[in-house]
Scaffold this active site. Structure first.
Site, PDB file in Angstrom:
ATOM      1  N   GLY A  31      18.819  65.443-105.108  1.00  0.00           N
ATOM      2  CA  GLY A  31      19.239  66.297-106.334  1.00  0.00           C
ATOM      3  C   GLY A  31      18.705  67.843-105.976  1.00  0.00           C
ATOM      4  N   ASP A  33      15.726  68.869-106.536  1.00  0.00           N
ATOM      5  CA  ASP A  33      14.195  68.710-105.767  1.00  0.00           C
ATOM      6  C   ASP A  33      14.623  68.931-104.415  1.00  0.00           C
ATOM      7  OD1 ASP A  33      11.763  66.066-105.901  1.00  0.00           O
ATOM      8  OD2 ASP A  33      11.534  68.383-105.413  1.00  0.00           O
TER       9      ASP A  33
HETATM   10  N1  APR Z   1      20.843  73.724-108.726  1.00  0.00           N
HETATM   11  C1  APR Z   1      20.944  73.476-110.414  1.00  0.00           C
HETATM   12  N2  APR Z   1      20.984  72.222-110.960  1.00  0.00           N
HETATM   13  C2  APR Z   1      21.056  71.199-109.674  1.00  0.00           C
HETATM   14  C3  APR Z   1      20.967  71.491-108.347  1.00  0.00           C
HETATM   15  C4  APR Z   1      21.064  72.983-107.972  1.00  0.00           C
HETATM   16  N3  APR Z   1      21.038  73.084-106.761  1.00  0.00           N
HETATM   17  N4  APR Z   1      21.210  70.142-107.574  1.00  0.00           N
HETATM   18  C5  APR Z   1      21.287  69.405-108.607  1.00  0.00           C
HETATM   19  N5  APR Z   1      21.377  70.066-109.936  1.00  0.00           N
HETATM   20  C6  APR Z   1      21.343  69.138-111.076  1.00  0.00           C
HETATM   21  C7  APR Z   1      22.181  67.821-111.315  1.00  0.00           C
HETATM   22  O1  APR Z   1      23.601  68.254-111.516  1.00  0.00           O
HETATM   23  C8  APR Z   1      21.690  67.459-112.715  1.00  0.00           C
HETATM   24  O2  APR Z   1      22.439  68.174-113.635  1.00  0.00           O
HETATM   25  O3  APR Z   1      20.111  68.875-111.574  1.00  0.00           O
HETATM   26  C9  APR Z   1      20.124  68.020-112.654  1.00  0.00           C
HETATM   27  C10 APR Z   1      18.839  67.085-112.445  1.00  0.00           C
HETATM   28  O4  APR Z   1      19.505  66.219-111.522  1.00  0.00           O
HETATM   29  P1  APR Z   1      18.616  65.474-110.324  1.00  0.00           P
HETATM   30  O5  APR Z   1      18.242  66.576-109.548  1.00  0.00           O
HETATM   31  O6  APR Z   1      19.070  64.208-109.850  1.00  0.00           O
HETATM   32  O7  APR Z   1      17.164  65.285-111.277  1.00  0.00           O
HETATM   33  P2  APR Z   1      16.733  64.173-112.169  1.00  0.00           P
HETATM   34  O8  APR Z   1      17.822  63.577-112.904  1.00  0.00           O
HETATM   35  O9  APR Z   1      15.619  64.773-113.161  1.00  0.00           O
HETATM   36  O10 APR Z   1      16.014  63.016-111.095  1.00  0.00           O
HETATM   37  C11 APR Z   1      14.905  63.466-110.762  1.00  0.00           C
HETATM   38  O11 APR Z   1      15.776  63.058-108.461  1.00  0.00           O
HETATM   39  O12 APR Z   1      15.741  64.160-106.746  1.00  0.00           O
HETATM   40  C12 APR Z   1      15.132  63.340-107.197  1.00  0.00           C
HETATM   41  O13 APR Z   1      12.855  63.523-106.482  1.00  0.00           O
HETATM   42  C13 APR Z   1      13.656  63.854-107.608  1.00  0.00           C
HETATM   43  O14 APR Z   1      13.150  61.465-108.102  1.00  0.00           O
HETATM   44  C14 APR Z   1      13.350  62.659-108.573  1.00  0.00           C
HETATM   45  C15 APR Z   1      14.554  62.403-109.349  1.00  0.00           C
END
Ligand code: APR
Length: 168
Positions: A31, A33
């Site tokens: 995601g 991260d």
């Molecule tokens: N810019 C903005 N938002 C983003 C981006 C980006 N480049 N990439 C993804 N997103 C959005 C997703 O579409 C979602 O709406 O960020 C939001 C949060 O999604 P995730 O990244 O999956 O985070 P989360 O649901 O909080 O889960 C966290 O995921 O990546 C892993 O290490 C992280 O274990 C942790 C978990």
């Protein structure tokens, strides 16, 4: 103080700090991260590892701050959202803590402009409409909000964008 919602990629946003939806290990993931670490480069991970060595990882609801490496922003504030399991009360409080603890770190570091992703609404499956209400209320209730100039909500997907637009 301006609150704005935009659709886009948070790694391309020019603000003082962008917020990362991290996990408790602080070692990166998928995601947003994954995108932040991939584009920001190893300097971010190096500082995350230093934080780990000092205090262990980052608890759900807490936040830590690092360099933004090669990203346009100066800082990345890493916060760990709750994983949705249906327990609305407890998980909503933890999600609100993510926003407030990130804002607290921002004002403590003289940050004036900050961008949030939609924390917990991806891999952690927090319902998007509930998460948006929690996020906007947490930000509005932040007692030192006057010390910030601009708070951006950066929605990567259209569903989140429409939800935030309808609430704002
Ligand atoms: N810019 C903005 N938002 C983003 C981006 C980006 N480049 N990439 C993804 N997103 C959005 C997703 O579409 C979602 O709406 O960020 C939001 C949060 O999604 P995730 O990244 O999956 O985070 P989360 O649901 O909080 O889960 C966290 O995921 O990546 C892993 O290490 C992280 O274990 C942790 C978990």
């Amino acid at each position: 103080m301006i609150i704005e919602v935009i659709k886009g990629d948070i790694t391309e946003i020019h603000v003082d700090a962008i917020v990362n939806a991290a996990n408790t290990s602080l070692l990166g993931g998928g995601g947003v991260d994954g995108a932040i670490h991939r584009k920001g480069g190893k300097a971010i991970l190096e500082e995350c590892v230093q934080i780990r060595n000092k205090q262990g990882g980052c608890k759900t609801g807490d936040a830590v701050i690092t360099t933004a490496g090669n990203l346009p922003s100066k800082y990345v504030i890493h916060t760990v959202g709750p994983v949705w399991n249906g327990d609305k009360e407890e998980k909503s409080k933890l999600l609100a803590d993510c926003y407030q603890n990130s804002l607290k770190l921002a004002v403590e570091n003289g940050i004036k402009t900050i961008a949030f992703p939609n924390i917990s609404t991806g891999i952690y499956h927090f319902p998007k409409d509930k998460a948006a209400e929690v996020a906007l209320k947490a930000v509005k209730d932040f007692e030192r909000i006057s010390e910030l100039e601009k708070i951006l909500f950066v929605c990567f997907d259209d569903e989140n964008y429409q939800i935030y637009k309808s609430i704002l």
